[in-house]
Design an enzyme around this catalytic site. Structure first.
Site, short mmCIF file in Angstrom:
data_model
loop_
_atom_site.label_atom_id
_atom_site.label_comp_id
_atom_site.label_asym_id
_atom_site.label_seq_id
_atom_site.Cartn_x
_atom_site.Cartn_y
_atom_site.Cartn_z
N TYR A 104 0.83 -1.20 0.00
CA TYR A 104 0.00 0.00 0.00
C TYR A 104 0.87 1.25 0.00
O TYR A 104 0.65 2.18 -0.80
CB TYR A 104 -0.92 0.00 1.22
CG TYR A 104 -1.76 1.24 1.36
CD1 TYR A 104 -2.69 1.60 0.39
CD2 TYR A 104 -1.63 2.06 2.48
CE1 TYR A 104 -3.47 2.74 0.53
CE2 TYR A 104 -2.40 3.21 2.63
CZ TYR A 104 -3.32 3.54 1.65
OH TYR A 104 -4.08 4.67 1.78
N ASN A 133 -4.20 9.11 10.35
CA ASN A 133 -5.57 8.65 10.52
C ASN A 133 -6.51 9.85 10.63
O ASN A 133 -6.33 10.71 11.49
CB ASN A 133 -5.69 7.80 11.79
CG ASN A 133 -4.89 6.52 11.67
OD1 ASN A 133 -5.37 5.52 11.18
ND2 ASN A 133 -3.64 6.55 12.15
N PRO A 283 -50.18 24.42 39.67
CA PRO A 283 -50.60 25.72 40.23
C PRO A 283 -50.68 25.68 41.75
O PRO A 283 -51.13 24.70 42.35
CB PRO A 283 -51.99 25.94 39.61
CG PRO A 283 -51.94 25.16 38.33
CD PRO A 283 -51.11 23.95 38.64
N GLY A 284 -50.18 26.75 42.37
CA GLY A 284 -50.23 26.88 43.81
C GLY A 284 -49.13 26.16 44.57
O GLY A 284 -49.00 26.32 45.79
#
Length: 371
Positions: A104, A133, A283-284
């Site tokens: 290669y 890489n 709520p509350g």
């Protein structure tokens, strides 16, 4: 307008390069891969003002194909250019394997020599990159990239093999590669020796550290602890890991802790920058009524109406900060003040919270005291 030819346009580097080139209004991109005919290659090469030669072979069925795929394809392109009489600049994507004496490496070095000879004979500018890489999105797993393979496998709980955990790998990030490649087209300059260019930034990482980072990314869905991502490499690696998630697994559920007040869920934790959580309050209902010695928080109501109250733990004066989801206002929670948040509207309140440290049940730094 410049006409640019990219061979190997559908490979890892090619796809990323073309995606960036396509954003440019001053560039026309012509793409070639193994499916195109030689006639198309000749036609495009004649038109090109600049050529990115990225095509090549690195995993053939037999070693003889290295020369055919790397030197042969390069020489064929050069022959076409020689027939035109043009001095078309070429950028060749090579490999550090060109320094090695193997099939290669020999084929990549031969391709480099062919491009260099073309440049000197024709007076054309050439750019040869011996890349280490390369990692990033769209690299093919189980092919020639340890990062791609490990990202793919770890995200799917497939075992990986680490033969030598202490060995180092030199990595460059795909965006840096693309940026350098485009700079060659734009400026015809760069860091080089003769025809050879380098990517300006690289990362040396031990395989054991690479594995540990990727495993931590995988586990973060369970622990909610995200790496600090302090370094560029960690940020790039995390982005790369997410690009390999299975397409049917982009989402994950958070644990919602329900009670009579509504619910609360942790979202993101970091070891050095605290954590983020979210709540729904009816709520509350009032949350809080506690104080901290050192821990600090930020409250942000994104839906509904509420009031955040404070009282210095040794004082009597109560401070009130009305908040609502229509005008986003962040409320800082200093140490030493007992504090609460009360839903004062008729619909549920959704609140984002940030704390500067992870909750430690053994040392919670949270003390009950009504405002």
């Amino acid at each position: 307008m410049k006409t640019v030819l990219v061979t190997g346009a559908y490979g890892f580097i090619g796809r990323n390069l073309v995606a960036s080139l396509n954003r440019r209004e001053d560039i026309e991109v012509m793409k070639i891969d193994s499916k195109n005919s030689l006639q198309e290659l000749e036609e495009y090469a004649h038109k090109a003002d600049f050529i990115y030669h990225l095509a090549g072979i690195n995993r053939p069925e037999n070693t003889e194909e290295f020369m055919t795929g790397n030197l042969g394809s390069t020489q064929h392109l050069i022959n076409i250019l020689n027939s035109t009489g043009k001095k078309t600049p070429i950028l060749l994507s090579s490999s550090i394997q060109a320094e090695q004496d193997n099939a290669y490496g020999n084929s990549k070095r031969a391709a480099e020599e062919a491009v260099s000879a073309y440049g000197h004979q024709k007076g054309a500018r050439t750019f040869i990159y011996r890349l280490p890489n390369v990692f990033g999105k769209w690299s093919k797993p189980n092919y020639n990239s340890v990062v791609a393979t490990w990202c793919y496998n770890i995200s799917r709980e497939i075992p990986i093999q680490v033969n030598n955990p202490e060995s180092e790998v030199k990595l460059v990030y795909i965006d840096d590669v693309v940026e350098s490649f485009i700079a060659a087209l734009d400026t015809l300059s760069g860091t080089y020796s003769s025809d050879y260019y380098d990517i300006s930034r690289s990362f040396n990482v031990k395989l054991k550290d690479l594995e540990a980072s990727l495993v931590s990314f995988k586990m973060s869905r369970n622990t909610l602890v995200i790496s600090s991502l302090k370094s560029d490499f960690e940020r790039f690696l995390y982005s790369t890991y997410l690009s390999y998630l299975p397409e049917n697994n982009f989402g994950y559920d958070l644990e919602m802790k329900h009670d009579n007040r509504g619910w609360l869920a942790e979202f993101i934790k970091t070891e050095h920058s605290g954590q983020v959580f979210i709540s729904r309050t009816k709520p509350g209902i009032t949350r809080g009524n506690h104080w901290h010695h050192t821990k600090v928080e930020k409250f942000l109501v994104i839906e509904g109406e509420a009031v955040v109250k404070f009282r210095q733990i040794e004082g009597e004066e109560i401070l009130e900060y009305p908040v609502n989801g229509l005008s986003l206002r962040v409320i800082d929670i200093p140490p030493g003040y007992t504090h609460s948040i009360t839903n004062t509207g008729t619909t549920d309140v959704i609140t984002l919270f940030w704390a500067n440290e992870l909750f430690n049940p053994e040392k919670p730094d949270t003390y009950y005291l009504e405002v």
